[in-house]
Design an enzyme around this catalytic site. Structure first.
Site, mmCIF file in Angstrom:
data_model
loop_
_atom_site.group_PDB
_atom_site.id
_atom_site.type_symbol
_atom_site.label_atom_id
_atom_site.label_comp_id
_atom_site.label_asym_id
_atom_site.label_seq_id
_atom_site.Cartn_x
_atom_site.Cartn_y
_atom_site.Cartn_z
ATOM 1 N N SER A 32 -52.343 28.309 107.863
ATOM 2 C CA SER A 32 -52.606 27.998 109.269
ATOM 3 C C SER A 32 -53.496 26.780 109.424
ATOM 4 C CB SER A 32 -53.234 29.215 109.964
ATOM 5 O OG SER A 32 -54.506 29.518 109.404
ATOM 6 N N ASP A 33 -54.659 26.776 108.755
ATOM 7 C CA ASP A 33 -55.570 25.648 108.964
ATOM 8 C C ASP A 33 -55.029 24.364 108.346
ATOM 9 O OD1 ASP A 33 -55.951 26.649 106.418
ATOM 10 O OD2 ASP A 33 -58.126 26.574 106.475
ATOM 11 N N CYS A 34 -54.299 24.476 107.250
ATOM 12 C CA CYS A 34 -53.682 23.285 106.657
ATOM 13 C C CYS A 34 -52.603 22.724 107.582
ATOM 14 C CB CYS A 34 -53.088 23.616 105.294
ATOM 15 S SG CYS A 34 -54.297 24.241 104.117
ATOM 16 N N GLY B 162 -52.708 23.105 110.843
ATOM 17 C CA GLY B 162 -53.456 22.512 111.942
ATOM 18 C C GLY B 162 -53.995 21.140 111.600
ATOM 19 N N GLU B 163 -54.619 21.010 110.434
ATOM 20 C CA GLU B 163 -55.185 19.715 110.053
ATOM 21 C C GLU B 163 -54.080 18.704 109.754
ATOM 22 O OE1 GLU B 163 -58.146 19.341 110.665
ATOM 23 O OE2 GLU B 163 -59.004 21.345 110.578
#
Length: 882
Positions: free
Chosen positions: A570-572, A574-575
């Site tokens: 998820s955060d990868c 997002g970034e």
């Protein structure tokens, strides 16, 4: 029927109902399941100490290859065609007369035709040298010095071997080295010089590579697999592994669970055994000291369950002393409250091959191996044949017992002991083993034989060999070909990374900071290469039968490392999406013509981000949370905490929310209502897990500084007033931990203790401050003080006063002064080259294990300096006028 009211009946009903009501109330009003919990009461106060002399290091003549050239090398060297996108892949090799192979069970160089990976003949070595070259010789400043390593000075390697090779290549292509005589006059100048240095390290395919090592239990597992399968190991791998293990042995003879931690039985037993399997004799001083340490704490009977599992595979521990891991659990109906498919994917994928190997009770026949028979005597304090193995089922040294096995799990283990003693149903175990084998084969295929992480990589590789009849099948050779993906060379030796790298993660952060600073436009070629890397790294399809194999959708996501790895996060995502959106604003990207990352692919990224959101409003890592908080009562691993389910995290939630927010700014009409609701729920989640002191606990970085930066950014981006309690308290928290020199600092102990470390960055920082935490703190303060828009050319306005939805004046003034001091400290710590020195570990996982991100020392200081220089010059001018 008698309907008369009975007091005793009411009391009985109340007794039975009370626990249910209490559970419901706790679920509704208690702390969120994703709250990491209070500070630990029993903290490890030991301090690691290392010898003061320099380690021997890995030697010279190593060469770094990446992307297509790495694939070409594997084809030429191992004869294997690799599947999967090559972008981001890297490997290290050493060409020369000693570049042959060794089979560890035989203990001698293997140059015979039967070895598929025979690279030791002089002709083969010369061929490889012709194709790929040798390590470059340097004469530029300090680049001509052989990098020394001394763990006493700092157990974190500085990545100097990799960096000097990249710099040499940059300069040989006509690139300019930063002027070391020029001293930056402003924060923006310092950021620009930082980029001038960092661009030299960029790989040909557009990513930035770096050391992602740190854990000491990864490499020994790989060595065990090579020994058990007797697979050919490159001699330079063998030499590099030995150099690494020697480099990190502590004064007490032991090794920590990770490079900064004091010695544990987990780290010591595994690394001692690895040294012996790699050919280091028992009378070697390192082995003598390691053996003394093991015996001082009762022998290998007191190491952790994961270490005991590897010992059992080697025939150095009896299976009756290993807690049962029944493969039959995979046959439970999927709706069952406790099902392995509901576990966090890393936990699930480690225990998957474990259950296969346990169900087969596989082990080497130690009686036929003199080395193993010797080890049976070396690592125990009593005669091996007289040990009551069952009596040590839960035995573990106090220093290893980070997450003690609960009474519930102990009871489950003893019930399983009875089950195993009575004898599992043969047909049921067979079906469980068959499913496990199919599941591992699917994981291998989905990840192009990389696998999700290094532990299950070694275990899957061993299982593949066993399933293939203990032969080097085509599938096993594909596993061998992907071992290089996990190996990283630094001045401390050749290590096994905690993943196959952090390529996409680091690159996404780096380009965001450069674009937000307004400086990326001055580096068009670098920016174009990043765009191509993000293009190649986005995952473009879902896995086949993903639901059957417990996989979340993948299409549109970005991974932590490479597309070939195949697991988006998820955060990868997002970034990665924020990196793409930021790059779209640059003329150098617009001039490329039609964007290769088109709208549909960005829509796919939004879709996967929306799908990741949990019922509590937050975002977990790879999947939605499928389990329950009480799963942690069944955590079978003593060394790690909170590994059972995929919790919602502040980092993942903030990264996903801000990506949706940035996307909405450029494409306001796409799924507008869903995105708005998702952001609103995410904002509520971030506030629900904020601590009373205003901080957020960082689960993937060190620690409260990291988490609080994400928390502030997520809240203000989603519309939280800067005058709110959440933002004001977060700022006050950051201000309360500023050091006297203007910086901030923490160590991994903040993560494991769940409390801010009193000595800041400790001995690897400067007077308690570290450049990475200082950058995070400054970024958090900047987001709390003003609106930051990447496409805004002019300086921003600091928001002060409730009428401006800003911060109370007194708090804002203190924050501005603290920010100015932090920026000044970052400039002071910048080296003449534009680099910064390597300090302590800045990453962490599973609460207790530190991990290295060497790229962070460049990425975040550049980001903080650039952002300040672009948006806060008005503050500098006002101060000068006064």
């Amino acid at each position: 029927m008698d309907s008369t009211w009975s007091p005793m009946g009411a009391i009985s009903a109340g007794i039975f109902a009370a626990p249910v009501v209490a559970a419901v109330l706790y679920w509704a009003f208690g702390p969120p399941v994703s709250m990491p919990g209070p500070p630990k009461k029993n903290r490890d106060l030991r301090v690691a100490e290392w010898p003061t002399q320099d380690a021997e290091g890995p030697g010279d003549s190593w060469t770094f290859l990446t992307a297509d050239r790495a694939h070409e090398f594997t084809k030429a060297h191992l004869g294997e065609d690799l599947t999967g996108e090559p972008a981001g892949r890297h490997l290290w090799y050493r060409a020369g007369e000693d570049a042959g192979c060794v089979r560890l069970q035989e203990g001698h160089s293997d140059l015979s035709p039967r070895s598929r990976s025979n690279g030791g003949s002089p002709s083969r070595a010369r061929t490889l040298q012709t194709l790929f070259g040798t390590s470059p010789k340097h004469n530029q400043r300090e680049l001509d010095q052989r990098p020394a390593f001394c763990a006493h000075r700092n157990p974190n390697a500085g990545d100097r071997i990799f960096r000097r090779q990249r710099i040499k290549q940059w300069m040989s292509g006509g690139g300019r080295y930063p002027n070391e005589d020029e001293v930056p006059a402003s924060p923006l100048d310092a950021a620009r010089k930082g980029i001038e240095y960092y661009q030299m390290l960029q790989c040909e395919d557009g990513h930035w590579a770096g050391d992602y090592g740190g854990p000491h239990f990864l490499l020994p597992g790989l060595v065990c697999t090579f020994y058990i399968t007797n697979a050919p190991m490159q001699r330079y791998h063998q030499d590099g592994f030995v150099a690494y293990i020697r480099s990190h042995q502590q004064c007490d003879g032991g090794w920590g669970t990770h490079i900064e931690g004091a010695s544990t039985m987990f780290g010591t037993v595994l690394n001692y055994v690895a040294l012996r399997l790699l050919g280091v004799p028992a009378e070697d001083p390192a082995c003598i000291r390691g053996r003394e340490h093991i015996r001082r704490y009762g022998g290998a009977l007191y190491t952790t369950s994961w270490a005991k599992f590897w010992l059992a595979l080697l025939g150095l521990y009896e299976w009756k002393g290993i807690a049962s891991i029944p493969p039959e659990m995979w046959l439970l109906p999927r709706w069952f409250p406790f099902h392995p498919g509901r576990l966090w994917c890393h936990c699930r994928m480690v225990y998957l091959p474990m259950c296969y190997l346990y169900g087969n009770r596989f082990c080497l026949d130690a009686s036929k191996d003199p080395l193993l028979m010797s080890l049976r005597q070396e690592i125990y304090c009593t005669n091996y044949d007289r040990i009551n193995w069952l009596g040590y089922l839960h035995a573990v040294a106090p220093q290893d017992n980070y997450s003690p096995i609960t009474l519930m799990m102990r009871a489950a283990h003893w019930l399983l002991v009875v089950y195993e003693e009575l004898g599992p149903f043969t047909w049921l175990r067979k079906k469980g083993l068959e499913f496990s084998a199919r599941y591992m084969a699917e994981e291998d295929k989905q990840t192009n034989f990389i696998d999700i992480g290094p532990v299950n990589k070694s275990l899957n590789m061993l299982s593949c060999w066993l399933i293939g009849g203990r032969k080097e099948t085509p599938e096993f050779r594909q596993h061998l070909a992907r071992v290089d993906d996990y190996l990283w060379l630094a001045e401390d030796g050749l290590k096994m990374n905690g993943y196959n790298g952090s390529q996409c993660w680091d690159t996404s952060f780096a380009i965001q900071g450069m674009v937000e600073s307004g400086l990326a436009r001055d580096f068009p070629e670098m920016s174009r290469k990043v765009w191509m890397f993000l293009d190649n790294t986005q995952i473009k399809v879902n896995e086949d039968d993903n639901e059957y194999w417990y996989r979340h959708i993948s299409k549109g996501g970005w991974p932590f490392s490479t597309a070939a790895h195949g697991w988006p996060i998820s955060d990868c995502t997002g970034e990665g999406l924020k990196g793409v959106l930021a790059l779209r604003t640059l003329e150098c990207i617009e001039s490329m013509g039609k964007h290769t990352i088109d709208l549909e692919r960005m829509y796919d990224a939004v879709n996967v981000l929306l799908s990741y959101q949990n019922h509590d409003g937050g975002w977990a890592t790879y999947e939605n949370n499928r389990g329950y908080g009480w799963y942690e009562w069944l955590n079978p691993s003593e060394a790690f905490g909170d590994i059972m389910i995929d919790y919602s995290y502040v980092e993942c939630s903030s990264a996903s929310m801000t990506a949706l927010i940035d996307f909405r700014k450029q494409f306001p009409d796409h799924r507008a209502k869903e995105i708005a609701l998702s952001i609103q729920r995410g904002r509520a989640f971030l506030k629900s897990i904020q601590r009373r002191d205003g901080s957020w606990y960082g689960s993937w970085g060190v620690c409260f500084t990291y988490g609080t930066w994400f928390g502030i950014k997520g809240l203000v981006s989603s519309g939280e007033p800067r005058s709110s309690w959440s933002i004001v308290q977060a700022v006050k928290f950051i201000l309360s931990h500023q050091r006297e020199n203007g910086g901030w600092g923490e160590t991994y102990l903040s993560c494991s203790d769940k409390a801010y470390t009193g000595n800041g960055a400790g001995r690897y920082g400067v007077e308690g401050s570290g450049v990475v935490q200082t950058a995070w703190a400054c970024l958090g303060l900047m987001h709390a003080l003003m609106e930051i828009e990447i496409d805004t050319p002019a300086p921003g306005t600091v928001l002060i006063g409730e009428e401006n939805h800003g911060m109370p004046e007194a708090v804002a003034e203190n924050a501005l002064q603290a920010l100015k001091r932090g920026i000044a400290w970052l400039m002071q710590r910048q080296l003449a080259s534009g680099d910064w020195s390597q300090e302590s570990c800045t990453g962490v996982f599973n609460r207790s294990c530190a991990i290295t991100y060497t790229a962070y020392r460049n990425i975040f200081p550049i980001w903080a300096l650039g952002l300040y220089g672009r948006y806060f010059p008005v503050v500098e001018e006002e101060d000068d006028a006064m």
